[in-house]
Design a protein around this motif. Structure first.
Motif, PDB file in Angstrom:
ATOM      1  N   LEU A 172       0.822  -1.203   0.000  1.00 46.06           N
ATOM      2  CA  LEU A 172       0.000   0.000   0.000  1.00 46.06           C
ATOM      3  C   LEU A 172       0.862   1.261   0.000  1.00 46.06           C
ATOM      4  O   LEU A 172       0.575   2.221  -0.730  1.00 46.06           O
ATOM      5  N   VAL A 173       1.915   1.250   0.825  1.00 44.10           N
ATOM      6  CA  VAL A 173       2.817   2.406   0.870  1.00 44.10           C
ATOM      7  C   VAL A 173       3.486   2.613  -0.481  1.00 44.10           C
ATOM      8  O   VAL A 173       3.564   3.742  -0.997  1.00 44.10           O
ATOM      9  N   THR A 175       2.400   1.636  -3.390  1.00 45.37           N
ATOM     10  CA  THR A 175       1.396   2.053  -4.369  1.00 45.37           C
ATOM     11  C   THR A 175       1.148   3.555  -4.292  1.00 45.37           C
ATOM     12  O   THR A 175       1.044   4.237  -5.322  1.00 45.37           O
ATOM     13  N   VAL A 176       1.060   4.078  -3.074  1.00 44.63           N
ATOM     14  CA  VAL A 176       0.857   5.521  -2.893  1.00 44.63           C
ATOM     15  C   VAL A 176       2.058   6.310  -3.414  1.00 44.63           C
ATOM     16  O   VAL A 176       1.901   7.344  -4.078  1.00 44.63           O
ATOM     17  N   ILE A 177       3.256   5.796  -3.150  1.00 43.09           N
ATOM     18  CA  ILE A 177       4.464   6.468  -3.641  1.00 43.09           C
ATOM     19  C   ILE A 177       4.477   6.486  -5.172  1.00 43.09           C
ATOM     20  O   ILE A 177       4.779   7.516  -5.793  1.00 43.09           O
ATOM     21  N   ALA A 179       1.895   6.289  -7.213  1.00 43.96           N
ATOM     22  CA  ALA A 179       0.835   7.186  -7.685  1.00 43.96           C
ATOM     23  C   ALA A 179       1.259   8.647  -7.570  1.00 43.96           C
ATOM     24  O   ALA A 179       0.991   9.462  -8.465  1.00 43.96           O
ATOM     25  N   THR A 180       1.924   8.976  -6.492  1.00 41.26           N
ATOM     26  CA  THR A 180       2.381  10.362  -6.285  1.00 41.26           C
ATOM     27  C   THR A 180       3.423  10.755  -7.326  1.00 41.26           C
ATOM     28  O   THR A 180       3.354  11.846  -7.919  1.00 41.26           O
ATOM     29  N   TYR A 183       1.936  11.111 -10.841  1.00 44.37           N
ATOM     30  CA  TYR A 183       1.090  12.314 -10.912  1.00 44.37           C
ATOM     31  C   TYR A 183       1.932  13.536 -11.243  1.00 44.37           C
ATOM     32  O   TYR A 183       1.602  14.319 -12.145  1.00 44.37           O
ATOM     33  N   ILE A 197      -3.667  12.748  -7.272  1.00 40.67           N
ATOM     34  CA  ILE A 197      -2.995  11.539  -6.769  1.00 40.67           C
ATOM     35  C   ILE A 197      -3.983  10.397  -6.576  1.00 40.67           C
ATOM     36  O   ILE A 197      -3.692   9.257  -6.970  1.00 40.67           O
ATOM     37  N   PRO A 198      -5.189  10.636  -6.013  1.00 45.74           N
ATOM     38  CA  PRO A 198      -6.152   9.536  -5.918  1.00 45.74           C
ATOM     39  C   PRO A 198      -6.508   8.954  -7.283  1.00 45.74           C
ATOM     40  O   PRO A 198      -6.662   7.732  -7.424  1.00 45.74           O
ATOM     41  N   LEU A 201      -3.929   6.531  -8.497  1.00 48.66           N
ATOM     42  CA  LEU A 201      -3.802   5.263  -7.777  1.00 48.66           C
ATOM     43  C   LEU A 201      -4.208   4.079  -8.645  1.00 48.66           C
ATOM     44  O   LEU A 201      -3.655   2.984  -8.511  1.00 48.66           O
TER      45      LEU A 201
END
Length: 311
Positions: A172-173, A175-177, A179-180, A183, A197-198, A201
Motif C-alpha cells: 500500500l505504501v 502504491t501511494v508512492i 501514484a504520487t 502524478y 494523486i487519488p 492510484l
C-alpha cells in the motif's frame, strides 16, 4: 430425552469426518446440504441472466424460500446443539450458554447467519435492501464447513496474518508512492488522466500488479521509464503475499503428513496393523484430508522400515 436429542443433533450436523455418532446420517446430511447450497447458488446466478427471471420467477422464488427455511432451521439447531460440544482441550469447563455464545461468535456461525439475514431483512424492513442480496453469495462459504482444503487455507491465513498484514502494508505504501510520482511526472502532459494523486492510484495499482489494462498510460519519456521500473518492482513486491501463502500452505500439508506418520508409527508398535488400527488410520487420514494413495504409500514405507528395524 432432551439431552439425547441435543447430542444427536450435534453429531448429525457436524461434518461426517468429525462425528463420533450417527456417522451415516451425518454423511447423508452433508450431501443433502451441499446439494442444496449448490442449487441455491445456481438459482442466484440464473436470476441475473436476462429473460430467465421472467420465465422462472415462481420456481426461483420457491427455491429461495425453501433454502432460507432449511438454512434457518439448520442455524438454530446448530445453536441449540452447540451445548453438546466437547470441552476445550485445556479441560476448562464451560456451561451450555457459554458454548452457545462461543458458537455465535465463530466465523462459520457468522457465515450461516449472513446467509439467511438478508432475506428476513428484505421481508420485515420497509426500505430498499437490494444491496444486501449480495450477501446471498455467503451461502457458498457454508461449504467450507465440509472442505478440509478451505479449512487448511483458513488456518494458513490465521497463522500468517501478521506476515500478510506487513506485506500488504508495504504494498500500500509503495502504491501511494508510485501514484504520487506518476502524478507529478504526467500531470502537465495529461491533466485529465492524471488529474490527482487519488486518480493516479488506479494506474499505480494495475501497473504494480502487472495487469496493465492500458486505459491509463504515461506518454512522456520519463513517465514511460518510471512505468517500466514500477512494473519490474511490482513483480517483486506483489509476489510477497503469494509466497507467504504458498510456503505456509505447503508447511501445513507437511505437518499433516508428519502427524499421519506419527499415528502410523504408534499403530506399528506391536509390529502389525490390526483391523482396528487400519480403521483408525483411515479415520485420521480423512480428518487430515490426505490423498488415499499417498496415505497408503506412507503406511507401506513405514511398515517396510519397521520390518528392517526388527531384523
Amino acid at each position: 430425552m432432551a439431552m439425547s436429542f441435543q447430542n444427536a443433533c450435534y453429531h448429525i450436523l457436524a461434518p461426517a469426518s468429525e462425528a463420533h455418532e450417527y456417522k451415516k446420517i451425518s454423511a447423508l446430511f452433508d450431501l443433502l446440504l451441499i446439494g442444496l447450497i449448490i442449487v441455491n447458488i445456481a438459482a442466484m446466478m440464473l436470476e441475473t441472466v436476462p429473460g430467465i427471471p421472467a420465465l422462472w420467477q415462481h420456481e426461483l422464488h420457491v427455491i429461495e424460500v425453501v433454502s432460507v427455511l432449511i438454512f434457518t432451521v439448520e442455524y438454530f439447531l446448530r445453536l441449540y446443539s452447540s451445548a453438546s460440544a466437547p470441552h476445550r482441550p485445556s479441560g476448562e469447563q464451560a456451561t451450555s450458554w457459554q458454548k452457545r455464545w462461543a458458537y455465535i461468535k465463530s466465523p462459520i456461525a457468522l457465515v450461516d447467519l449472513m446467509a439467511i439475514l438478508p432475506f428476513y431483512l428484505s421481508v420485515f424492513v420497509a426500505f430498499d435492501l437490494r444491496i444486501l442480496r449480495i450477501f446471498r453469495v455467503m451461502r457458498i462459504l457454508k461449504i467450507g464447513r465440509y472442505s478440509r482444503s478451505i479449512q487448511t487455507l483458513a488456518t494458513v491465513l490465521r497463522n500468517e496474518s501478521h506476515s500478510l498484514i506487513a506485506a500488504i502494508s508495504v504494498l500500500l505504501v509503495f502504491t501511494v508512492i508510485a501514484a504520487t510520482c506518476i502524478y507529478y511526472i504526467e500531470r502537465t502532459a495529461q491533466p485529465d488522466v492524471f488529474s490527482s494523486i487519488p486518480a493516479s492510484l488506479w494506474w499505480a495499482l494495475v501497473t504494480l500488479t502487472t495487469v496493465g489494462y492500458g486505459d491509463i498510460v504515461p506518454i512522456t519519456t520519463l513517465g514511460k521509464v518510471f512505468g517500466g521500473l514500477i512494473t519490474i518492482m511490482g513483480i517483486c513486491f506483489y509476489a510477497l503475499p503469494a509466497g507467504i501463502l504458498s510456503s505456509s500452505y505447503t508447511a501445513q500439508m507437511q505437518l499433516k503428513r508428519d502427524r499421519f506418520k506419527d499415528t502410523v508409527r504408534s499403530a506399528l508398535d506391536d509390529g502389525k496393523l490390526s483391523d482396528h488400527d487400519l480403521r483408525h488410520l483411515e479415520h485420521v487420514r480423512a480428518l487430515l484430508d490426505l490423498d488415499e494413495e499417498e496415505a497408503k504409500l506412507i503406511v507401506r514405507l513405514l511398515q517396510h522400515h519397521h520390518k528392517n528395524l526388527d531384523k
